[in-house]
Write a protein that holds these residues in place. Structure first.
Motif, PDB file in Angstrom:
ATOM      1  N   ASN A  53       0.842  -1.189   0.000  1.00 13.10           N
ATOM      2  CA  ASN A  53       0.000   0.000   0.000  1.00 13.10           C
ATOM      3  C   ASN A  53       0.876   1.238   0.000  1.00 13.10           C
ATOM      4  N   LYS A  54       0.437   2.255  -0.717  1.00 12.95           N
ATOM      5  CA  LYS A  54       1.147   3.529  -0.716  1.00 12.95           C
ATOM      6  C   LYS A  54       0.159   4.648  -0.405  1.00 12.95           C
ATOM      7  N   ALA A  55       0.647   5.641   0.302  1.00 15.57           N
ATOM      8  CA  ALA A  55      -0.208   6.776   0.650  1.00 15.57           C
ATOM      9  C   ALA A  55       0.622   8.048   0.690  1.00 15.57           C
ATOM     10  N   PHE A  56      -0.046   9.158   0.424  1.00 17.49           N
ATOM     11  CA  PHE A  56       0.561  10.472   0.586  1.00 17.49           C
ATOM     12  C   PHE A  56      -0.117  11.177   1.749  1.00 17.49           C
ATOM     13  N   VAL A  57       0.669  11.842   2.585  1.00 20.07           N
ATOM     14  CA  VAL A  57       0.147  12.669   3.670  1.00 20.07           C
ATOM     15  C   VAL A  57       0.767  14.056   3.522  1.00 20.07           C
ATOM     16  N   GLU A  58      -0.080  15.069   3.392  1.00 19.95           N
ATOM     17  CA  GLU A  58       0.409  16.436   3.197  1.00 19.95           C
ATOM     18  C   GLU A  58       0.132  17.280   4.437  1.00 19.95           C
ATOM     19  N   PHE A  59       1.178  17.889   4.983  1.00 23.78           N
ATOM     20  CA  PHE A  59       1.072  18.791   6.128  1.00 23.78           C
ATOM     21  C   PHE A  59       1.022  20.244   5.652  1.00 23.78           C
TER      22      PHE A  59
END
Length: 358
Positions: A53-59
């Motif tokens: 699984n891959k995910a992006f998290v943007e702060f």
């Protein structure tokens, strides 16, 4: 101190989650709970390929992203593992490829604020999100929810030199104190030309072509086998970027590939052992697919016989034999690369095999 991520710190993190149990519900809510304690989040996007699984998290804030990676990189999740890299994305687009799940937390927060506060932090104009345009375009984007995947991958890998400037200003890193190879990595600028180092001596120029051509149209290859080094020139910078993103640090036979952007220059053999090849693509287009352990091999006259031959070169987890094709699930990406290198355009009983990433 240099971190082990592949790229300079960014407000967007790339999460790679492996070996999660099938019963584990990986959701945006779960990731939000894990990462929100380090700072306010803008967006989360999850996309899956096979068992990885891959995910992006943007702060909103770069310091929050750095702190989150420091604390959560390598986290054990019910037997699985989460590896965190800094992403090259400038902006997280939730109208992204199929099989994706995304949440825009800026929209949720903007409902309780004045309309003139829709645009967040002004510290970096490159990563601000115009929600008005985003909302107006979302219905038409979703109506066409099957975009050409190679265009979306190109957008994913879009990179701006401003990211490097932000990094230097934020953590005040002195490059001159670093190892020369690290300095080289950090000073790279995108280019159509890639330099590939640490190539296994068993590899041929044709094998290099067979693997790298899956990610774009190649114009030239110079293979300096005695130096275990090669130069691959693509038609576009985006194609070279995609190839580097997927193949850098990948195991290729018994070596780990090291790939660098190289300033454009004429490629010329310097010894009789060098292999130099020019390719004429006539601007042909191809569908670029992400690197995965799943392969489809077509143009197979005798699937049973060719499957036994393939088993001699790589480890196969599962194989499905059809009339004129094979469907393979490899044990690792390294096995995928071996099969692509050896059997792409392989002539078997007067017919060339065609290998497709699935």
């Amino acid at each position: 101190m240099f971190n082990n991520s592949r790229d300079p710190p960014s407000q967007i993190l790339l999460l790679i989650l492996t070996q999660l149990p099938p019963s584990f519900p990986l959701t945006n809510e779960y990731l939000h709970k894990k990462f929100n304690e380090f700072g306010d989040l803008k967006k989360i996007l999850i996309f899956e390929r096979g068992k990885t699984n891959k995910a992006f998290v943007e702060f909103h804030n770069l310091k929050s992203a750095i702190a989150a990676r420091k604390q959560l990189n390598g986290l054990n999740i019910q037997g699985g593992k989460m590896i965190i890299h800094y992403s090259r994305l400038k902006n997280l687009n939730l109208e992204i490829v199929d099989n994706s799940r995304g949440t825009d937390y800026t929209q949720a927060s903007s409902n309780s604020q004045n309309s003139d506060s829709i645009l967040h932090s002004k510290t970096d104009d490159n990563i601000r999100v115009n929600l008005t345009n985003h909302i107006s375009q979302s219905s038409s984007s979703r109506a066409n929810s099957s975009p050409v995947r190679n265009e979306e991958i190109n957008r994913l890998l879009d990179y701006d030199d401003d990211d490097f400037d932000i990094w230097k200003q934020e953590i005040q890193l002195n490059l001159t104190d670093m190892h020369p190879e690290i300095q080289t990595l950090l000073r790279q600028k995108q280019s159509k030309l890639l330099r590939i180092a640490s190539i296994d001596t068993k590899v041929t120029a044709k094998m290099i072509y067979n693997v790298f051509t899956k990610f774009g149209n190649i114009e030239e290859i110079l293979y300096q086998k005695q130096l275990q080094k090669a130069y691959v020139k693509f038609q576009t910078i985006n194609q070279a970027t995609i190839a580097k993103e997927y193949l850098n640090n990948a195991q290729f036979f018994d070596s780990i590939l090291r790939i660098y952007f190289e300033p454009l220059q004429p490629l010329q053999p310097t010894s009789l052992q060098d292999e130099y090849m020019i390719y004429y693509n006539e601007n042909c287009t191809q569908k670029i697919m992400p690197l995965s352990p799943n392969l489809l091999i077509t143009g197979v006259q005798d699937p049973t016989e060719i499957s036994e031959l393939i088993k001699m070169f790589a480890k196969i987890k599962d194989i499905k034999i059809h009339v004129n094709s094979l469907q393979l699930s490899m044990c690792s990406i390294a096995d995928t690369l071996k099969i692509m290198a050896v059997f792409s355009d392989y002539e078997f009983k007067n017919q060339k095999l065609n290998i497709i990433l699935k």
